[in-house]
Scaffold this active site. Sequence first.
Site, short mmCIF file in Angstrom:
data_model
loop_
_atom_site.label_atom_id
_atom_site.label_comp_id
_atom_site.label_asym_id
_atom_site.label_seq_id
_atom_site.Cartn_x
_atom_site.Cartn_y
_atom_site.Cartn_z
NE ARG A 88 -27.31 11.51 14.76
CZ ARG A 88 -27.57 11.69 13.47
NH1 ARG A 88 -26.63 11.44 12.56
NH2 ARG A 88 -28.76 12.11 13.08
CG ASP A 138 -1.70 -1.73 9.30
OD1 ASP A 138 -2.37 -0.69 9.20
OD2 ASP A 138 -2.02 -2.80 8.77
NE ARG A 152 -2.55 3.33 2.25
CZ ARG A 152 -2.47 2.04 2.58
NH1 ARG A 152 -3.58 1.34 2.78
NH2 ARG A 152 -1.31 1.45 2.74
N GLY A 167 -5.56 -1.45 10.22
CA GLY A 167 -4.96 -2.28 11.25
C GLY A 167 -5.47 -3.69 11.15
N GLY A 201 0.82 -1.21 0.00
CA GLY A 201 0.00 0.00 0.00
C GLY A 201 0.85 1.26 0.00
CB THR A 228 3.31 -1.02 7.04
OG1 THR A 228 1.93 -1.27 7.30
CG2 THR A 228 4.10 -1.38 8.27
CD GLU A 269 -7.80 -2.84 7.63
OE1 GLU A 269 -8.62 -2.53 6.74
OE2 GLU A 269 -6.58 -2.93 7.45
#
Length: 402
Positions: A197, A162, A318, A205, A19, A160, A258
């Site tokens: 809300r 992550d 990203r 992740g 990515g 990365t 995620e």
Amino acid sequence: MANTKSNYKGVIGVLTGGGDVPGLNPAIRAVTFRAIREGYKVIGIRKGWEGMITIDRSKKLEEQEDAVVLTEQMVNRLGRTGGTFLHSSRTRPDMVKLDRVPDLYKDKYTLDINDMTSEVMLNIDYLGLDYLIPIGGDDTLSYGVHLHSKGVPVVAIPKTMDNDVPGTDYCIGFGTCISRTIELAHELRTSAGSHERFLVIEVFGRYAGFSALLPTMAGAADRCVIPEHKFDIEHLTELMVQDRANNPSKYSVLLVSEGAMFKNGDMIFKGEEADAYGHKKLGGIGDIVSEQMRNISAKYNNGRKIDVINQRLGYMVRSGAPDALDSIVPMAFGNLALDLILKGTFGRLVSLRNGRYDNVPIEVVTSYKKKVDIEKFYDKERYRPRYENFNDKPQLIMTSDY
């Protein structure tokens, strides 16, 4: 072999895989500037490892679509931008699906899954590469480990968002990811507060929850759920209702990795198709959490359901230009890689550990999975970071695995 040597000390190949993240172009710039000034030639390989199987050895170097000689003028301006101007892919040359085999080799590789490493080795020779610098995450760099085992002089740079590459506290892209997550979460608060809300934000992740945990620690959210610990949606909803009640503006915020999983559940995938590294596309956990929290909330809110603002940040964190960390660290990593090449030291991963730049054996990339140490840094009952024992921790506190 193509005539790439000329009067250079050597030829360095650089590529970016996986990515895109902000900070890749500064890393390419750093490698190129230092290498040229030390007397080396730099060849950029386009589209990551895919570019290493699409070289047409019947053509000259200047005729190749996926290999380009890099110059200072070319990389200087681009070094200030996000993404990767060399482009990227998730190709793994020893596991190429039949429909991804380049047209040049359709007659040669006819299996469902093909090992094209022999073509990579021939193309390294064709390009005259003396050294190879792959920039990527654990997937991209795992193939770098494979080439190193075959004798290719590899120096790897971790990237990365992550932040889950073993052996380093920091990976290129992580700083911008958490900075932008904090910024966007705070911007979304205005809508959450206006309508009283829940605000549920899904972030990247897959296996590691750093990209949710650190923004939460910095105040971007009240709670976070991460892949390292399965969560109880009933208890999570109760906590979120309490947070909302205690907030004068009557809203509460949750960050969801995620790869987070419900208690007794598994990861949520968009489909069954997997990439070359066996990963199915994640996405959707935030939607499910939002729906279930809304339905459960009435139980803890005097019988009234609480509506939810549900947002997946995705590529917003990203894309665009790198932040300060992702402008500085890639410059250092690129120069560290050249330091190793100048010393004749290969099979290494440049790293940042405990606030100091270093390097470790490249094999560490495939030796284990880097994850959040939940016993140290995650409160499993309160679904939030532990705020204790910060003394002697690295700058980003929770990202070291040493």
